[in-house]
Design a protein around this motif. Structure first.
Motif, PDB file in Angstrom:
ATOM      1  N   ALA A 175       1.400  -1.272  -0.089  1.00  0.00           N
ATOM      2  CA  ALA A 175       0.433   0.361  -0.625  1.00  0.00           C
ATOM      3  C   ALA A 175       0.571   1.373   0.533  1.00  0.00           C
ATOM      4  O   ALA A 175       0.424   2.345  -0.721  1.00  0.00           O
ATOM      5  N   ILE A 176       2.120   1.201   0.581  1.00  0.00           N
ATOM      6  CA  ILE A 176       2.600   1.640   0.881  1.00  0.00           C
ATOM      7  C   ILE A 176       3.841   2.584  -0.578  1.00  0.00           C
ATOM      8  O   ILE A 176       3.632   3.318  -0.765  1.00  0.00           O
ATOM      9  N   THR A 177       3.684   1.323  -1.024  1.00  0.00           N
ATOM     10  CA  THR A 177       4.752   1.820  -2.819  1.00  0.00           C
ATOM     11  C   THR A 177       3.489   2.290  -3.373  1.00  0.00           C
ATOM     12  O   THR A 177       3.935   3.255  -4.143  1.00  0.00           O
ATOM     13  N   LEU A 178       2.616   1.827  -3.596  1.00  0.00           N
ATOM     14  CA  LEU A 178       1.775   2.037  -4.595  1.00  0.00           C
ATOM     15  C   LEU A 178       1.311   3.658  -4.443  1.00  0.00           C
ATOM     16  O   LEU A 178       0.951   4.421  -5.000  1.00  0.00           O
ATOM     17  N   SER A 179       0.560   3.421  -3.232  1.00  0.00           N
ATOM     18  CA  SER A 179       0.782   4.769  -2.689  1.00  0.00           C
ATOM     19  C   SER A 179       1.637   6.641  -2.813  1.00  0.00           C
ATOM     20  O   SER A 179       0.757   7.451  -2.813  1.00  0.00           O
ATOM     21  N   GLU A 180       3.051   5.594  -3.759  1.00  0.00           N
ATOM     22  CA  GLU A 180       4.262   6.548  -3.212  1.00  0.00           C
ATOM     23  C   GLU A 180       4.126   7.022  -1.972  1.00  0.00           C
ATOM     24  O   GLU A 180       4.766   8.677  -1.939  1.00  0.00           O
ATOM     25  N   GLY A 181       4.160   6.714  -1.091  1.00  0.00           N
ATOM     26  CA  GLY A 181       3.895   7.406   0.234  1.00  0.00           C
ATOM     27  C   GLY A 181       2.812   8.810   0.533  1.00  0.00           C
ATOM     28  O   GLY A 181       3.428   9.274   1.690  1.00  0.00           O
ATOM     29  N   LYS A 182       2.081   8.759  -0.318  1.00  0.00           N
ATOM     30  CA  LYS A 182       1.198   9.980  -0.301  1.00  0.00           C
ATOM     31  C   LYS A 182      -0.769  10.091  -0.084  1.00  0.00           C
ATOM     32  O   LYS A 182      -0.793   8.797  -0.283  1.00  0.00           O
ATOM     33  N   GLY A 183      -1.105  11.000   0.634  1.00  0.00           N
ATOM     34  CA  GLY A 183      -2.516  10.224   0.937  1.00  0.00           C
ATOM     35  C   GLY A 183      -3.061   9.826   1.395  1.00  0.00           C
ATOM     36  O   GLY A 183      -2.307   8.912   2.764  1.00  0.00           O
ATOM     37  N   ARG A 184      -3.765   9.743   2.007  1.00  0.00           N
ATOM     38  CA  ARG A 184      -4.844   8.576   3.219  1.00  0.00           C
ATOM     39  C   ARG A 184      -4.515   6.869   3.048  1.00  0.00           C
ATOM     40  O   ARG A 184      -4.290   6.787   4.244  1.00  0.00           O
ATOM     41  N   ALA A 185      -4.226   6.228   2.123  1.00  0.00           N
ATOM     42  CA  ALA A 185      -4.126   4.767   2.268  1.00  0.00           C
ATOM     43  C   ALA A 185      -2.423   4.144   2.608  1.00  0.00           C
ATOM     44  O   ALA A 185      -2.426   4.137   3.740  1.00  0.00           O
ATOM     45  N   ALA A 186      -1.784   5.964   2.482  1.00  0.00           N
ATOM     46  CA  ALA A 186      -0.658   5.494   2.992  1.00  0.00           C
ATOM     47  C   ALA A 186      -0.852   6.291   3.894  1.00  0.00           C
ATOM     48  O   ALA A 186       0.782   5.298   5.078  1.00  0.00           O
ATOM     49  N   CYS A 187      -1.289   7.000   5.045  1.00  0.00           N
ATOM     50  CA  CYS A 187      -1.246   7.687   6.368  1.00  0.00           C
ATOM     51  C   CYS A 187      -1.645   6.360   6.862  1.00  0.00           C
ATOM     52  O   CYS A 187      -1.171   5.852   8.083  1.00  0.00           O
TER      53      CYS A 187
END
Length: 185
Positions: free
Chosen positions: A106-118
């Motif tokens: 999830a962190i990789t796909l979100s590139e560490g940004k947004g709600r999913a990364a948080c």
């Protein structure tokens, strides 16, 4: 309706370990970046599948929830939220390795940004903390806090024994002042 001042007072009462002025009621987490898949029929169906998974988990059907989340991931494997949601369900089953793999994805796909990364950083930090890997937990909480998670900020304060002690003492002093127990202060 309460004023900002009223909310700050209530927050200091209910969250005595937070620094004065910090609060946990208004999370300012940016929305996930929009994928091209989000507007596709598959993207809409994957979101609906995730919602079914959340409802199944809330009803206590964790196995069913995992199936819904896995189906959503199969439909749109580039959506970070599906991995994050499945990680929560796997963690409920005690499948920590699988949960950690999904959180990393999830962190990789979100590139560490947004709600999913948080959310993924926060979940991963909680797992690290439960496994007594406090430095890794602190690092993930810091990233989640920088993404806007007030919960992560509160956890960072709780992990700092000096800050927690100072905030507790300050809270106790203010409580005594409000009750009129302190004289000459």
């Amino acid at each position: 309706m309460t004023s900002a001042s009223d909310r700050a007072v209530l927050n200091s009462i209910f969250n005595p370990l937070l620094p004065v002025g910090e609060c946990v009621y208004d999370e300012d987490i940016p929305a996930d970046l929009k994928d091209a898949d989000d507007n596709s029929p598959e993207g809409h169906e994957a979101k609906a599948m995730e919602l079914k998974g959340v409802k199944a988990a809330e009803a206590g059907d964790v196995d069913g929830a995992i199936k819904f989340f896995s189906d959503a991931i199969t439909m749109v494997p580039s959506r970070a939220s599906g991995y994050n949601n499945r990680a929560q369900a796997l963690r409920l089953q005690g499948k920590i390795e699988g949960a950690m793999a999904d959180l990393d994805k999830a962190i990789t796909l979100s590139e560490g940004k947004g709600r999913a990364a948080c959310q993924a950083y926060t979940q991963r930090a909680m797992i690290h903390r439960l496994q007594e890997r406090d430095e890794l937990a602190r690092s993930d909480f810091q990233v989640a806090a920088s993404l806007g998670s007030e919960f992560a900020k509160a956890q960072l304060v709780q992990m700092n024994p000096y800050a927690a002690l100072c905030n507790k003492m300050l809270h106790d002093v203010f409580s005594k002042l409000q009750r009129g127990e302190c004289e000459g202060v």
